[in-house]
Write a protein that holds these residues in place. Structure first.
Motif, PDB file in Angstrom:
ATOM      1  N   TYR B 275       0.669  -0.968   0.073  1.00  0.00           N
ATOM      2  CA  TYR B 275       0.131   0.140   0.217  1.00  0.00           C
ATOM      3  C   TYR B 275       0.769   1.111  -0.115  1.00  0.00           C
ATOM      4  O   TYR B 275       1.498   1.903   0.608  1.00  0.00           O
ATOM      5  CB  TYR B 275      -0.899  -0.306   1.264  1.00  0.00           C
ATOM      6  CG  TYR B 275      -1.634   1.503   0.992  1.00  0.00           C
ATOM      7  CD1 TYR B 275      -3.072   1.599   0.137  1.00  0.00           C
ATOM      8  CD2 TYR B 275      -1.433   1.709   2.653  1.00  0.00           C
ATOM      9  CE1 TYR B 275      -4.089   2.305   0.952  1.00  0.00           C
ATOM     10  CE2 TYR B 275      -2.501   2.838   3.031  1.00  0.00           C
ATOM     11  CZ  TYR B 275      -3.760   2.828   1.829  1.00  0.00           C
ATOM     12  OH  TYR B 275      -4.623   3.392   2.153  1.00  0.00           O
ATOM     13  N   ALA B 277      -0.268   4.581   0.617  1.00  0.00           N
ATOM     14  CA  ALA B 277      -0.605   6.070   0.840  1.00  0.00           C
ATOM     15  C   ALA B 277      -1.119   5.348   2.832  1.00  0.00           C
ATOM     16  O   ALA B 277      -1.690   6.008   3.488  1.00  0.00           O
ATOM     17  CB  ALA B 277      -2.145   6.185   1.288  1.00  0.00           C
ATOM     18  N   PHE B 292       0.685 -11.248   6.412  1.00  0.00           N
ATOM     19  CA  PHE B 292       0.567  -9.848   6.314  1.00  0.00           C
ATOM     20  C   PHE B 292       1.770  -8.315   7.532  1.00  0.00           C
ATOM     21  O   PHE B 292       1.818  -9.097   8.344  1.00  0.00           O
ATOM     22  CB  PHE B 292      -0.828  -8.643   5.933  1.00  0.00           C
ATOM     23  CG  PHE B 292      -2.045  -9.042   6.442  1.00  0.00           C
ATOM     24  CD1 PHE B 292      -2.855  -9.919   6.822  1.00  0.00           C
ATOM     25  CD2 PHE B 292      -2.856  -7.982   7.694  1.00  0.00           C
ATOM     26  CE1 PHE B 292      -3.633 -10.529   7.307  1.00  0.00           C
ATOM     27  CE2 PHE B 292      -2.831  -8.296   8.824  1.00  0.00           C
ATOM     28  CZ  PHE B 292      -3.666  -9.864   8.609  1.00  0.00           C
ATOM     29  N   ASN B 307       1.161  -4.238  20.045  1.00  0.00           N
ATOM     30  CA  ASN B 307       0.226  -3.935  21.092  1.00  0.00           C
ATOM     31  C   ASN B 307      -1.399  -2.921  19.862  1.00  0.00           C
ATOM     32  O   ASN B 307      -1.053  -3.855  18.562  1.00  0.00           O
ATOM     33  CB  ASN B 307       0.388  -3.006  21.746  1.00  0.00           C
ATOM     34  CG  ASN B 307       0.945  -3.779  22.616  1.00  0.00           C
ATOM     35  OD1 ASN B 307       0.172  -4.232  24.300  1.00  0.00           O
ATOM     36  ND2 ASN B 307       1.804  -3.336  23.204  1.00  0.00           N
ATOM     37  N   MET B 308      -1.874  -3.707  20.527  1.00  0.00           N
ATOM     38  CA  MET B 308      -3.929  -3.115  19.971  1.00  0.00           C
ATOM     39  C   MET B 308      -3.645  -2.736  18.446  1.00  0.00           C
ATOM     40  O   MET B 308      -4.058  -2.345  17.798  1.00  0.00           O
ATOM     41  CB  MET B 308      -4.995  -3.442  20.034  1.00  0.00           C
ATOM     42  CG  MET B 308      -5.103  -4.168  20.767  1.00  0.00           C
ATOM     43  SD  MET B 308      -5.377  -5.983  19.337  1.00  0.00           S
ATOM     44  CE  MET B 308      -6.957  -5.999  18.568  1.00  0.00           C
ATOM     45  N   PRO B 309      -2.879  -1.514  18.986  1.00  0.00           N
ATOM     46  CA  PRO B 309      -3.154   0.212  18.242  1.00  0.00           C
ATOM     47  C   PRO B 309      -2.150  -0.442  16.636  1.00  0.00           C
ATOM     48  O   PRO B 309      -3.184   0.286  16.020  1.00  0.00           O
ATOM     49  CB  PRO B 309      -2.730   0.752  18.626  1.00  0.00           C
ATOM     50  CG  PRO B 309      -2.703   0.644  19.860  1.00  0.00           C
ATOM     51  CD  PRO B 309      -2.013  -1.132  20.412  1.00  0.00           C
ATOM     52  N   VAL B 311      -2.228  -3.237  15.275  1.00  0.00           N
ATOM     53  CA  VAL B 311      -3.367  -4.164  14.889  1.00  0.00           C
ATOM     54  C   VAL B 311      -4.020  -3.823  13.687  1.00  0.00           C
ATOM     55  O   VAL B 311      -4.586  -4.199  13.423  1.00  0.00           O
ATOM     56  CB  VAL B 311      -3.564  -5.312  15.841  1.00  0.00           C
ATOM     57  CG1 VAL B 311      -4.553  -5.956  15.427  1.00  0.00           C
ATOM     58  CG2 VAL B 311      -2.371  -5.124  16.653  1.00  0.00           C
ATOM     59  N   GLU B 312      -4.930  -2.194  14.520  1.00  0.00           N
ATOM     60  CA  GLU B 312      -5.780  -1.837  14.084  1.00  0.00           C
ATOM     61  C   GLU B 312      -5.121  -1.179  12.687  1.00  0.00           C
ATOM     62  O   GLU B 312      -6.066  -1.643  11.092  1.00  0.00           O
ATOM     63  CB  GLU B 312      -6.918  -0.742  15.259  1.00  0.00           C
ATOM     64  CG  GLU B 312      -7.098  -2.020  16.160  1.00  0.00           C
ATOM     65  CD  GLU B 312      -7.966  -0.784  17.033  1.00  0.00           C
ATOM     66  OE1 GLU B 312      -7.934   0.416  17.134  1.00  0.00           O
ATOM     67  OE2 GLU B 312      -7.931  -1.474  18.003  1.00  0.00           O
ATOM     68  N   GLU B 313      -4.433  -0.204  12.881  1.00  0.00           N
ATOM     69  CA  GLU B 313      -3.354   0.601  11.925  1.00  0.00           C
ATOM     70  C   GLU B 313      -3.626  -0.662  10.331  1.00  0.00           C
ATOM     71  O   GLU B 313      -3.652  -0.511   9.581  1.00  0.00           O
ATOM     72  CB  GLU B 313      -2.360   1.252  12.035  1.00  0.00           C
ATOM     73  CG  GLU B 313      -2.429   1.730  11.661  1.00  0.00           C
ATOM     74  CD  GLU B 313      -1.647   3.473  11.908  1.00  0.00           C
ATOM     75  OE1 GLU B 313      -1.159   3.692  12.755  1.00  0.00           O
ATOM     76  OE2 GLU B 313      -0.324   2.788  11.150  1.00  0.00           O
ATOM     77  N   MET B 315      -4.895  -4.001  10.032  1.00  0.00           N
ATOM     78  CA  MET B 315      -6.219  -4.180   9.590  1.00  0.00           C
ATOM     79  C   MET B 315      -6.540  -3.300   8.178  1.00  0.00           C
ATOM     80  O   MET B 315      -7.049  -3.266   7.428  1.00  0.00           O
ATOM     81  CB  MET B 315      -6.518  -4.546   9.950  1.00  0.00           C
ATOM     82  CG  MET B 315      -5.466  -6.076  10.695  1.00  0.00           C
ATOM     83  SD  MET B 315      -6.935  -7.584  11.147  1.00  0.00           S
ATOM     84  CE  MET B 315      -5.376  -8.282  11.954  1.00  0.00           C
ATOM     85  N   GLU B 316      -6.799  -1.774   9.277  1.00  0.00           N
ATOM     86  CA  GLU B 316      -7.411  -0.480   8.326  1.00  0.00           C
ATOM     87  C   GLU B 316      -6.697  -0.483   6.833  1.00  0.00           C
ATOM     88  O   GLU B 316      -7.318  -0.601   5.165  1.00  0.00           O
ATOM     89  CB  GLU B 316      -7.386   0.282   8.871  1.00  0.00           C
ATOM     90  CG  GLU B 316      -8.522   0.417  10.179  1.00  0.00           C
ATOM     91  CD  GLU B 316      -7.579   1.874  11.325  1.00  0.00           C
ATOM     92  OE1 GLU B 316      -7.014   2.741  10.801  1.00  0.00           O
ATOM     93  OE2 GLU B 316      -8.299   2.475  12.260  1.00  0.00           O
ATOM     94  N   MET B 317      -5.249  -0.624   6.937  1.00  0.00           N
ATOM     95  CA  MET B 317      -4.967  -0.731   5.244  1.00  0.00           C
ATOM     96  C   MET B 317      -5.406  -1.282   4.509  1.00  0.00           C
ATOM     97  O   MET B 317      -5.665  -2.124   3.333  1.00  0.00           O
ATOM     98  CB  MET B 317      -3.745  -0.415   5.659  1.00  0.00           C
ATOM     99  CG  MET B 317      -2.848   1.558   6.661  1.00  0.00           C
ATOM    100  SD  MET B 317      -1.350   1.426   6.556  1.00  0.00           S
ATOM    101  CE  MET B 317      -1.732   2.807   7.346  1.00  0.00           C
ATOM    102  N   LEU B 319      -8.101  -3.445   4.691  1.00  0.00           N
ATOM    103  CA  LEU B 319      -9.048  -3.668   4.399  1.00  0.00           C
ATOM    104  C   LEU B 319      -9.607  -2.637   2.798  1.00  0.00           C
ATOM    105  O   LEU B 319     -10.494  -2.196   2.584  1.00  0.00           O
ATOM    106  CB  LEU B 319     -10.642  -3.416   5.119  1.00  0.00           C
ATOM    107  CG  LEU B 319     -10.641  -4.994   5.982  1.00  0.00           C
ATOM    108  CD1 LEU B 319     -11.449  -4.592   7.108  1.00  0.00           C
ATOM    109  CD2 LEU B 319     -10.041  -6.005   5.442  1.00  0.00           C
ATOM    110  N   GLN B 320      -8.581  -1.227   3.503  1.00  0.00           N
ATOM    111  CA  GLN B 320      -8.425  -0.133   2.421  1.00  0.00           C
ATOM    112  C   GLN B 320      -8.676  -0.962   1.113  1.00  0.00           C
ATOM    113  O   GLN B 320      -9.112  -0.669  -0.116  1.00  0.00           O
ATOM    114  CB  GLN B 320      -7.803   0.786   2.695  1.00  0.00           C
ATOM    115  CG  GLN B 320      -8.387   2.018   3.314  1.00  0.00           C
ATOM    116  CD  GLN B 320      -9.093   2.661   2.391  1.00  0.00           C
ATOM    117  OE1 GLN B 320      -8.411   3.288   2.085  1.00  0.00           O
ATOM    118  NE2 GLN B 320     -10.188   2.260   3.024  1.00  0.00           N
TER     119      GLN B 320
END
Lengths: 994, 416
Positions: B275, B277, B292, B307-309, B311-313, B315-317, B319-320
């Motif tokens: 990715y 961006a 990934f 840690n989770m922050p 992890v979230e970032e 996975m956000e990318m 699914l982008q």
């Protein structure tokens, strides 16, 4: 009424027989009841073949009744909602459910890929590391495509997920994980103290094993006690109950992550309902009461549909009133397994034999079995099974060595219980082997976490209740909530011994350790023989425990076999590392609403709506959307618009929204001295009301950012940054202040969002600005020359800041008003400017104008350039220290051969230049040794009528007038360009100062 | 025993009971000519090439855990040589060439899969930067293709081309890039080194480096002192810690990087896609799992967990790029500790201590570099001078300014 569900018991179970539900599996219609899982409903319908294994495509039915299920994986739902590899044992049945089997062709009953089983002698542990190597090119062309198609299990959806997800936070004193007997007791003890309690359980209803067993508490069914406790907790304001919620990870500092399945039990979420929710739970204390998972025993054919965990058999009987088989055999290495025989008898099934691998099972069990007329084979083992798509018989090896065949359609296997220690190990502590218990129990615990009940190796009901109550009390007490000890309900300490018995020697047929990945006892032994003796090596070499069930049933059995094969103890062999998530978690749930266009916030300037109304095309610039150009009717493409806008600025006047530039107020007694420290040039000598162009270097001496610095008062500055670096400059200033110059009296305020700012540029800009600020402001060059700043009013009432600055090379101003006035200002400017020929211009024309003037911007400020490279060496003051000064003098950065900023024109003026082209000397071979630099920015100059470029060229200033190749093979271009001065328009700057 | 389809079939008849161990488990000797500290990918590769290319077989690899227990088994398995800076491009291209012949060389199928690495771009400026990089690669003789939006859409049909926050405008493709079965790399090198006489000493942690008169004389370990004339350090995230035993302070910070794998599914993604961006890279393993990862967690750490922050970032990318993967579940996340250097590029060099050599600073480029890193480090140790390919990876480059800063991020290790 059970005609359609031949294996459903006439009575009992936590199902709602008044709510029949229809569903299909592989296109065939079935009926079940509310409260069923897909697995229980299929079993009720006499269907036990539910899947195929990964490698050998062996027929498989459910092994368990919960989250640990390795076999019964299906594709749930269809189309965009298709969910592969979904465990039938945890799918709550709903009306209209559609599921399909996976990894088979053409059908589940007849799977051609079952032929893989014939190659099993070759398809052994790690076989693929030893072959498929010749010839090398066949890997991508032949071997890998075949392997990839055969591998994988289910099929992913191929369309965007239509469902919504949410992310939420919870804070509590005590988090209790698991609502079985230990968890309920813990939650109750903690909650009665007044502590804020969160109780999370993966199941739809509380009770844990109580739902699956015939246990009694206070002389009544244990389920009733669970419901009563859950009811009391539900009525307490300090308690949050989370059903259908799996706490799947423990992270640093008491942060837990949990997944709530909000709508997975529905055909699709209700309008505005999310499908799942990610909870991030910050708990001061936590009690892990996650129970235990029964482990299998590896023996020949132990994977045949009809071979089930003994605990699962009891769960199907008691919770779902389903008979998993009519003729059962129990094969156990634990006391617990024996209860299965009673449960089967009570349900009306026959029990052909109880085979206990232990030579001397407890006498009490033997006596009770005798009283029921059960045939018991102590010290015996099941060595093989028979049946094609389901179990028909088992072979038992008796202690005498003789063999006994027993016809049966159900084999309940109990290898003993493994405490569910996962979360206790997520922080890295490994569980420890308790030889007396024959199980791994949690080792050193993370701070704030206690483990209670079966998860701690306390396997009897009475012990679970007592343990949970004490853990809950202690946790609440640690949070300052004193609680009276819970009055424990009456429950039994049932026999719960288990043996460390993991596999049957000399199995007939394949003895599976990891069902899903088809890892056998032989595979583990082979791995050990081949030197993969570390538990991590064996795992990776055989793929043991690496399937979607994450080895919940396989790992302990596997490492026990490895221990035996390597001649080490189980303790010395140890476990692999436990890592989140405890059960697989949908990526959508982690992402929540941050997807599609909502991936990142969108920042709009105050003039955004006005721009949209006026034909603007927008481009993403970091989080911002900026107007690129304003198309007018009749324009055939973006170039028409951009050329027109740029020309208008050079000819008359244009207005551009520059609100996105970073803006920072710098105030304080030492503000000037501080700015001297962060900019390369002297700022402290700047008079009030004047502006200076400023350059910041990184600590390593390379250019960081550029912008303007205006002195609004003796101790007050207003600085601007590039749009891209607004946040980073702010961070840099704070770092320099707090770490490098803490004694300085200076503070910073980011005001990017507070000011709407426009650039007004062109020969008629002064006329326009005069109309805006009124006759009271003297705008003559003498009174308000280039690089001036003043506080003024627009329309006589709006406070504004006026700067005379130019990026375009024309006479130009920047005018800022409070953000709320931005839209009105723009509309007003357009109105009063119309007679002057005013046009709005976007970022593309802005870029054209700056390239014509040779100003460095994004393409040149790329983190690789020095001030000297950009022709800005003169801005590096020799009179003071500043960030980056020292390292900028390193030999590599002062090398005269470095590429330096110059301009370029195509020799054939009709040709277009492209950024990213590399420069080569004419005639030089296209090799990296001959690389002379690269083009950084290009534009079509309407003023010159041809393409122009800026670029970094080795010894560029010495080569003005010479020709070089602009070599661009990735775009199949290779043209000759002329090196020129980087300022294409008005190099003397007369128009700017005019 | 040589691995081949024939030996596999032959062994099938004997129930696979005749396979020899892939490597011995020898007892440490009192002295070796050369010791490599670190039995990960780089250390094992170094030993392999020292034995194979330079005839150095009086050689041991000391490893505190099990072979390959560091980042070689803890990465997202990507190989590529799509670098911009000349010092990097030449080195990584040599690495890719070694990957291309590796399996036949060490007779172990590491599933080198040249499926293509596609770096997406999302703006005109990124397109220009991609062109610059692609052209630099072509000047280096490396394959590179600049794809437009439509070419990308055809190549990766599940990419979101319509509804993304930062729409895909095209991509830079390196067709020869791809993936490798990571553990097999460690095992293949280990087996190859062992066959050439190298002693692989597992569960043997270095606790000290003995230096006399400015010259290394051996290492203290949990299995006793082992003398040596030359010691090479290849300790990745623990480099600072180990080098400190010899009194060296390295320009390295250690950071944690997480990676993730999903449940296995039938083929949905045929390339490695990154990715533009943000920071995110993904491929599908031969077994079917999506593999990934993204950015560092950001703080200095020796803990192999995140840690989770982030992890979230990450996975956000993900699914982008691939909104269809939303319902896929991830099954495992893990963390590796990265030796982040001050310019994002590695160090393969001599040290101020005679006989002590250094291989570190891999940031998160370490896996793809494994063959060339081992090859160059072996050369540097054997000849006591760097090879042309690692001549830029000097320890003193920060003093002279000859930094190799691929991203232009500056001296901030967690930004590389």
């Amino acid at each position: 009424m059970n005609g359609a569900q031949p294996m459903r018991l006439a009575a009992g179970g936590a199902i709602d027989r008044a709510r029949p539900l229809g569903f299909t599996f592989d296109g065939r219609a079935y009926a079940g009841f509310a409260g069923d899982t897909l697995a229980s409903a299929l079993l009720a319908n006499g269907v036990r073949l539910m899947g195929r294994s990964f490698k050998y495509h062996r027929p498989r039915g459910p092994w368990g009744a919960g989250a640990e299920e390795p076999n019964a994986l299906v594709e749930l739902r269809t189309g965009a909602r298709r969910e592969p590899n979904t465990r039938a044992t945890v799918i709550e049945l709903f009306d209209g459910l559609v599921a399909q089997s996976q990894n088979r062709w053409p059908s589940l009953r007849f799977d051609v890929m079952g032929v893989n089983g014939l190659f099993a002698p070759i398809f052994t542990a790690g076989f693929y590391y030893k072959t498929f190597m010749w010839p090398a090119s066949f890997w991508e062309k032949l071997y890998e495509p075949i392997i990839r198609r055969a591998a994988g299990l289910g099929r992913a959806a191929r369309e965007p997920d239509p469902d919504e997800y949410d992310r939420s936070h919870l804070f509590c004193d005590v988090l209790v994980i698991g609502a079985g007997p230990a968890g309920l007791a813990a939650a109750l003890a903690a909650a009665r103290s007044g502590a804020r309690v969160v109780l999370a359980d993966e199941d739809v209803r509380p009770g844990g094993r109580l739902l699956a067993e015939a246990h009694e508490i206070d002389s009544a069914p244990g389920v009733l006690w669970a419901e009563r406790v859950a009811g009391e907790l539900a009525g307490m304001a300090n308690v949050t109950l989370l059903a259908r919620t799996t706490v799947f990870g423990l992270f640093d500092h008491g942060a837990f992550a949990a997944l709530e399945r909000v709508a997975d039990h529905l055909p699709e979420p209700a309008p505005h309902q999310v499908r799942q929710r990610l909870w991030r739970i910050q708990a001061r204390r936590a009690v892990l009461a996650a129970g235990a998972i029964e482990r299998p025993i590896a023996f020949g054919g132990n994977d045949r549909p009809g071979v089930m965990a003994a605990s699962a058999v009891r769960a199907y009987l008691h919770r779902w009133a389903v008979l998993p088989g009519r003729r059962g055999v129990v094969f156990t290495a634990s006391d617990d397994g024996w209860r299965t025989a009673d449960a089967l008898l009570a349900a009306g099934a026959s029990v052909e034999a109880v085979v206990d691998a232990r030579p001397d099972p407890p006498a009490a069990l033997m006596r009770a079995a005798g009283a029921r007329g059960l045939r018991v084979h102590a010290g015996a083992q099941v060595v093989g099974t028979h049946g094609h798509l389901g179990l028909q018989a088992v072979d038992v090896r008796l202690p005498s060595g003789s063999s006994l065949g027993i016809d049966c359609d159900l084999l309940a296997v109990s290898g003993g219980w493994n405490p569910t220690v996962h979360l206790a190990s997520h922080q890295g502590a490994k569980p420890v082997w308790d030889a007396a218990l024959a199980a791994f129990v949690p080792g050193r615990l993370p701070e704030g976490l206690a483990v209670a009940g079966a998860a701690a190796g306390r396997f009897t009901l009475a012990a679970c209740l007592a343990d949970g109550a004490e853990a809950g009390r202690a946790a609440a007490s640690a949070c300052g909530h004193a609680a009276a000890p819970l009055v424990l309900p009456r429950a039994a300490d049932e026999p719960a011994a288990q043996a460390a018995f993991f596999h049957v020697p000399g199995p007939r047929g394949k003895a599976f350790v990891d069902f899903q990945n088809d890892v056998t006892v032989k595979d583990v032994k082979q791995a050990a023989r081949e030197g993969y003796r570390s538990v991590e090596h064996a795992k990776r070499y055989t793929t043991l425990g690496m399937a979607t069930d994450q080895g919940k049933t396989a790992n302990v059995v596997g490492l026990a076999i490895l221990a035996e094969a390597t001649g080490r103890s189980i303790e010395a062999t140890g476990t692999t590392i436990f890592r989140p998530p405890y059960t697989p978690v949908a990526m959508g749930a982690i992402v929540g609403h941050h997807r599609g266009r909502d991936f990142r916030p969108a920042r709009h300037t105050p003039m955004h709506d006005w721009a949209a109304e006026n034909g603007a095309s927008f481009v993403e610039v970091g989080p911002w959307y900026r107007a690129q150009w304003y198309a007018r009717p009749g324009e055939k493409g973006w170039r028409d618009s951009v050329d027109r806008e740029a020309e208008a600025v050079r000819r008359a006047v244009g207005v551009c929204d520059v609100s996105t530039l970073g803006k920072i107020e710098v105030v304080g007694r030492d503000a000037a001295a501080f700015l001297d420290f962060v900019y390369t040039s002297m700022i402290s000598t700047l008079p009030v009301g004047r502006v200076r162009y400023g350059l910041m270097l990184r600590e390593d001496g390379l250019v960081f950012d550029d912008g303007t610095c205006a002195r609004m008062g003796p101790e007050r500055f207003f600085i601007t940054t590039t749009t891209a670096n607004a946040g980073r400059v702010m961070q840099h200033l704070e770092f320099c202040h707090q770490v490098l110059k803490p004694a300085m009296d200076v503070s910073f305020l980011s005001v990017t969002d507070r000011w709407a700012q426009v650039s007004i540029a062109g020969p008629r800009s002064r006329d326009l600005v005069a109309m805006l600020v009124g006759p009271g402001v003297d705008l003559s060059t003498a009174a308000f020359p280039h690089m001036s700043a003043a506080e003024v009013e627009v329309c006589g009432q709006v406070p504004a800041r006026l700067f005379r600055l130019s990026f375009s090379g024309e006479m130009a101003y920047e005018l800022g008003v409070p953000a709320d006035f931005g839209d009105a200002l723009m509309r007003h400017i357009m109105q009063v400017g119309a007679p002057l020929g005013l046009v709005p211009y976007g970022t593309e024309a802005l870029s054209v104008l700056r390239v014509e003037k040779g100003h460095p911007a994004g393409g040149e400020l790329n983190g690789h350039t020095t001030a000297r490279d950009l022709g800005l060496g003169g801005m590096m003051s020799r009179k003071k220290d500043y960030v980056g000064r020292r390292l900028a003098e390193r030999p590599a950065f002062t090398d005269p051969a470095r590429p330096i900023l110059v301009g370029f024109k195509p020799v054939d003026r009709g040709q277009e230049l492209k950024s990213g082209a590399h420069f080569l000397d004419p005639g030089a071979e296209a090799r990296i040794e001959n690389d002379q630099g690269y083009m950084t920015s290009v534009a079509f100059s309407p003023a010159l009528g041809h393409s122009i470029g800026l670029g970094l060229l080795a010894r560029g200033r010495e080569r003005i007038g010479q020709q070089v190749r602009a070599y661009d093979p990735v775009r199949n271009r290779d043209i000759v360009v002329e090196v020129c001065h980087p300022v294409f328009i008005d190099p003397e700057g007369d128009r700017t100062r005019g | 025993m040589r691995y081949s389809v024939f030996s596999l079939i032959r062994n099938a008849f004997s129930g696979h009971t005749d396979w020899p161990a892939a490597w011995r488990e020898p007892e440490p000797r009192a002295y070796y000519d050369t010791i490599i500290v670190g039995g990960g990918g780089h250390g094992l590769a170094t030993a392999y090439y020292l034995a194979k290319e330079h005839g150095v077989t009086d050689l041991a690899v000391v490893e505190k855990g099990y072979l390959g227990s560091g980042n070689v088994g803890r990465n997202t398995t990507i190989i590529r040589s799509n670098y911009l800076m000349p010092a990097n491009t030449g080195f990584y291209e040599w690495s890719l060439k070694l990957w291309e012949g590796l399996e036949q060389d060490f007779n172990f199928n590491a599933m080198v899969s040249q499926r293509g690495v596609l770096n997406l771009f999302h703006s005109d400026a990124q397109r220009d930067a991609s062109a610059r990089r692609g052209n630099a690669m072509r000047l280096n003789g490396v394959d590179a293709e600049l794809l437009d939006r439509e070419q990308v859409r055809r190549m990766v049909p599940l990419l979101d081309m319509e509804n993304a926050r930062f729409p895909v405008k095209g991509g830079l493709l390196q067709p020869r890039g791809g993936t490798v079965r990571h553990d097999a790399v460690a095992w293949g090198y280990a087996r190859g080194a062992d066959q050439r006489g190298v002693d692989l000493l597992q569960n043997c942690e270095v606790t000290g480096i003995r230096v006399q008169d400015g010259r290394v004389v051996g290492v203290e370990t949990t299995r006793g002192f082992i003398g040596a004339r030359r010691v090479g350090l290849a300790c990745a995230g623990h480099s600072s810690h180990v080098a400190a035993m010899a009194g060296l302070r390295l320009p390295i910070e250690t950071h944690v990087l997480q990676a993730f794998v999903s449940e296995g599914v039938k083929p949905v993604l045929d390339q490695v896609v990154t990715y533009g961006a943000g920071h995110f890279y993904i491929s599908q393993s031969d077994k079917g799992g999506l593999v990934f990862g993204g950015d560092l967690d950001g703080y200095n750490s020796y803990a192999q967990r995140g840690n989770m922050p982030v992890v979230e970032e990450v996975m956000e990318m993900g699914l982008q790029l691939f909104p269809a993967f939303s319902r896929l579940r991830y099954v495992r996340q893990w963390g590796g500790v990265m030796d982040m250097s001050m310019d994002g590029s590695p160090i393969i060099d001599r040290t101020p201590i005679a006989g002590l050599y250094l291989n570190c600073g891999w940031c998160y480029g370490g896996f793809k570099a494994t063959p060339a890193s081992g090859w160059c480090f072996a050369w540097t140790i054997a000849k006591d001078e760097p090879h042309r390919l690692n001549a830029g990876f000097r320890l003193d480059r920060f003093a002279t300014g000859h930094v190799i800063d691929e991203k232009g991020a500056g001296t901030t290790p967690n930004l590389h």
